[in-house]
Scaffold this active site. Structure first.
Site, mmCIF file in Angstrom:
data_model
loop_
_atom_site.group_PDB
_atom_site.id
_atom_site.type_symbol
_atom_site.label_atom_id
_atom_site.label_comp_id
_atom_site.label_asym_id
_atom_site.label_seq_id
_atom_site.Cartn_x
_atom_site.Cartn_y
_atom_site.Cartn_z
ATOM 1 N N GLU A 69 30.074 18.127 20.436
ATOM 2 C CA GLU A 69 29.697 17.367 21.614
ATOM 3 C C GLU A 69 29.509 15.925 21.144
ATOM 4 O O GLU A 69 28.756 15.687 20.199
ATOM 5 C CB GLU A 69 28.384 17.922 22.191
ATOM 6 C CG GLU A 69 28.051 17.262 23.496
ATOM 7 C CD GLU A 69 26.727 17.734 24.089
ATOM 8 O OE1 GLU A 69 26.151 18.716 23.576
ATOM 9 O OE2 GLU A 69 26.283 17.095 25.053
ATOM 10 N N ARG A 124 23.696 29.227 11.319
ATOM 11 C CA ARG A 124 23.849 27.799 11.082
ATOM 12 C C ARG A 124 23.253 27.416 9.736
ATOM 13 O O ARG A 124 22.404 28.118 9.190
ATOM 14 C CB ARG A 124 23.220 26.983 12.193
ATOM 15 C CG ARG A 124 21.716 27.118 12.332
ATOM 16 C CD ARG A 124 21.148 26.080 13.307
ATOM 17 N NE ARG A 124 21.943 25.969 14.512
ATOM 18 C CZ ARG A 124 22.346 24.792 15.021
ATOM 19 N NH1 ARG A 124 22.040 23.660 14.450
ATOM 20 N NH2 ARG A 124 23.046 24.748 16.124
ATOM 21 N N LYS A 176 20.497 16.695 16.344
ATOM 22 C CA LYS A 176 20.956 15.364 16.720
ATOM 23 C C LYS A 176 19.879 14.615 17.498
ATOM 24 O O LYS A 176 19.786 13.399 17.415
ATOM 25 C CB LYS A 176 22.255 15.472 17.532
ATOM 26 C CG LYS A 176 23.455 15.698 16.623
ATOM 27 C CD LYS A 176 24.755 15.690 17.390
ATOM 28 C CE LYS A 176 25.009 17.018 18.042
ATOM 29 N NZ LYS A 176 26.393 17.151 18.545
#
Ligand code: ATP
Ligand code: MG
Length: 583
Positions: A58, A284, A294
């Site tokens: 994204e 992850r 982020k």
């Protein structure tokens, strides 16, 4: 979460049997579980022997080391099995996305060594198709326009133990839904007035299946589609259908999407999509002593707590690059940590180890003195300059040698001298001899001190003219020190970095993660001296400063002002001894 130094559920790959496609595929038992699935699919001739993955960032921030893991996995698997990997922006949220991020992401993926060729896609390219798909769901009675507010929808959603309640708008007629959805698109309504929801099951034990939202009204322009749209698809809907449109065979994502898989499958099952993809989840990457979200990285940038997205203390790809990390080291690290099905935290020391290992093989050795003290060799001829031969890289004979000027006036590292040497301090001290790297054995004969503080300001030594290239001829020399010639060396600024956070898990127990920032994560040394061969070194060039670590020329450097970042120190044996002594 378990602390592990690289959790590998099998990453060693040994050659195995050829698959149906005739391609050489490894045996399933020697690979991680994702590769095992791919191998199995190839063996069974699934997807016509085709492998297509995608990396779907994204564009709402810069990529970080966690993304590198996903990139290595997606592009790596495609390459290993004769497939391809798409780069696709998941740009369905126009409020947080920016062109700056789009560009940095491509730069970072390329820098890591991967190539999407001509397969650069944007979910926003599919907005027309996605809208058509949504209309088809409405026509099939599988989606409806809900006019509850966001808060009401939340209240209706139920809890883990209670089923959700149906919206009073759930049974609108297909005609009414089509009309409202069309008018949502035409911009007749304010943000939040309506949403389009899938009609699935308000009693599902999986929240994601309780009539999830597919479209929402956001009257904001999009960085690619401008103001053509004022409704935007939700992630799950857009992602599943984008995968299907592109023909992604293996849609690899992180564990938090496991609960979304039923919805991912639902979207593809209930629409006439050209392809059915399979979603596979993996754990992850988490690293200690840093943050990777982020949102948190953006907070640090926006509040000026660091210099920017490429601050060398950040785990962003840009930060690591500026710090001096190589793509090879990052790829080796990603390979090393492997792919697991459960969450774990990797020790940041493993990342540091990977870059040390890589730079040890290829960084040129040079001498640089970080905290200089003047050293004069009293019996060395005043105007004499010798060009001493130095090895560029003991790990790589082809790197050759260079000449380093040696003279009467030198700098050595302040910490390499100790007036009252403690036990096991083998470096320079009054009356003691040491070797200068590539040069002579010198003996300290006098210390010039600050009258008030007693702090050593300079050292006087004598040298043994016969000691060049010999092992010291009977002299007991226990240390070899790096040095530079005072007149020939060039000034430099060196930035030393420590961990950005003092806590292995910043923000744990609900405290503000910024409270865990390390106030000493950056130390700037402005009076360093480096050997003259470094004149004109280009930003990005990497070196080993002997005995000090690996350094990289920072882009802040100018023609007459060199700035180095320390990528990582060498293993510091003395610090260990010192610690042991303190105990
Ligand atoms: P963040 O949580 O840091 O904001 P994100 O998951 O929202 O990241 P995306 O841009 O959506 O970021 O991620 C792109 C891809 O990278 C996704 O497939 C995602 O699963 C993967 N990814 C993100 N973070 C990690 C990580 N720490 N380890 C492995 N893969 C990751
Ligand atoms: Mg995401």
């Amino acid at each position: 979460m378990a602390m592990e130094k690289g959790n590998t559920e099998g990453t060693a790959r040994k050659p195995g049997t050829a698959g149906e496609s005739g391609r050489e595929v490894p045996a399933t038992e020697s690979v991680d579980f994702i590769r095992a699935i791919v191998i199995e699919d190839l063996k069974n001739g699934k997807n016509g022997g085709r492998v297509m993955t995608r990396f779907p960032p994204e564009p709402n921030g810069y990529l970080h080391i966690g993304h590198a893991k996903s990139i290595c996995l997606n592009f790596g698997i495609a390459a290993e099995f004769g497939g391809v990997c798409n780069l696709r922006y998941d740009d369905t949220n126009p409020t947080k996305e920016e062109v700056e991020y789009v560009e940095s992401i491509q730069e970072d993926v390329r820098w890591l060594g991967f190539d999407w060729q001509d397969r650069l896609y944007y979910a926003s390219d599919y907005f027309d198709k996605l809208y058509d798909y949504a209309v088809q769901l409405v026509k099939a009675g599988k989606a409806y326009v809900d006019s509850l507010s966001a808060d009401q929808i939340r209240e209706h959603r139920g809890t883990l133990t209670e089923p959700g309640k149906q919206s009073p708008y759930r049974n609108r007629s297909i005609e009414e839904n089509l009309d409202l959805f069309e008018r949502m698109r035409a911009g007749e309504f304010e943000d939040g007035a309506h949403v389009l929801r899938a009609k699935i099951d308000m009693a599902s034990p999986n929240f994601n299946m309780r009539d999830p939202t597919l479209y929402r009204i956001r009257r904001v322009p999009h960085h690619r589609t401008g103001d053509r749209w004022c409704i935007y698809p939700m992630y799950d809907f857009a992602h599943s259908l984008s995968d299907a449109i592109e023909g992604i065979t293996h849609s690899i994502c992180t564990l938090e999407f496991e609960d979304h898989r039923p919805l991912y499958d639902w979207c593809q099952e209930n629409l006439p999509v050209p392809f059915r993809s399979r979603q596979i989840e993996f754990a992850r990457l988490n690293l200690n002593y840093t943050v990777m979200s982020k949102r948190k990285l953006l907070e640090l940038v926006q509040q000026g707590l660091i210099s920017g997205w490429d601050d060398p203390r950040l785990p962003t790809i840009g930060g690591l690059r500026r710090r001096g990390y190589t793509p090879e080291a990052i790829r080796a690290f990603c390979e090393r940590i492997g792919v697991a099905k459960r969450d774990n935290v990797v020790d940041v020391a493993l990342l540091e180890h990977a870059v040390r290992e890589d730079l040890n093989r290829r960084a040129l050795r040079v001498m640089g003195v970080l905290r200089p003290i003047r050293l004069v060799i009293d019996n060395y001829p005043e105007d004499q300059v010798e060009q001493l031969e130095a090895v560029n890289n003991p790990e790589d004979a082809s790197a050759g040698t260079r000449k380093v000027p040696f003279s009467r006036d030198l700098y050595i590292e302040r910490e390499d001298f100790n007036e009252n040497p403690p036990k096991k301090f083998y470096r320079l001290a009054p009356g003691r001899a040491v070797r200068l790297r590539y040069g002579y054995v010198i003996t300290c004969v006098n210390v010039v001190k600050d009258e008030k503080t007693g702090e050593p300001l300079g050292l006087h030594c004598t040298y043994d003219p016969d000691s060049l290239h010999t092992s010291g001829d009977g002299q007991k020399v226990k240390a070899t020190l790096h040095w530079v010639s005072a007149a020939h060396s060039i000034p430099a600024e060196v930035r030393l970095y420590d961990r950005l956070f003092v806590s292995p898990d910043p923000g744990a127990d609900g405290r503000d993660f910024k409270a865990d920032l390390n106030p000493n994560s950056l130390e700037v040394l402005k009076t360093c001296r480096v050997e003259p061969s470094l004149a004109g070194a280009r930003p990005g060039a990497r070196y080993q400063f002997e005995r000090q670590g690996y350094f990289c020329v920072d882009p802040d450097s100018t023609a007459d002002h060199l700035v180095f970042n320390r990528t990582v120190s060498l293993r510091d044996a003395w610090a260990k001894i010192e610690k042991a002594q303190q105990k």
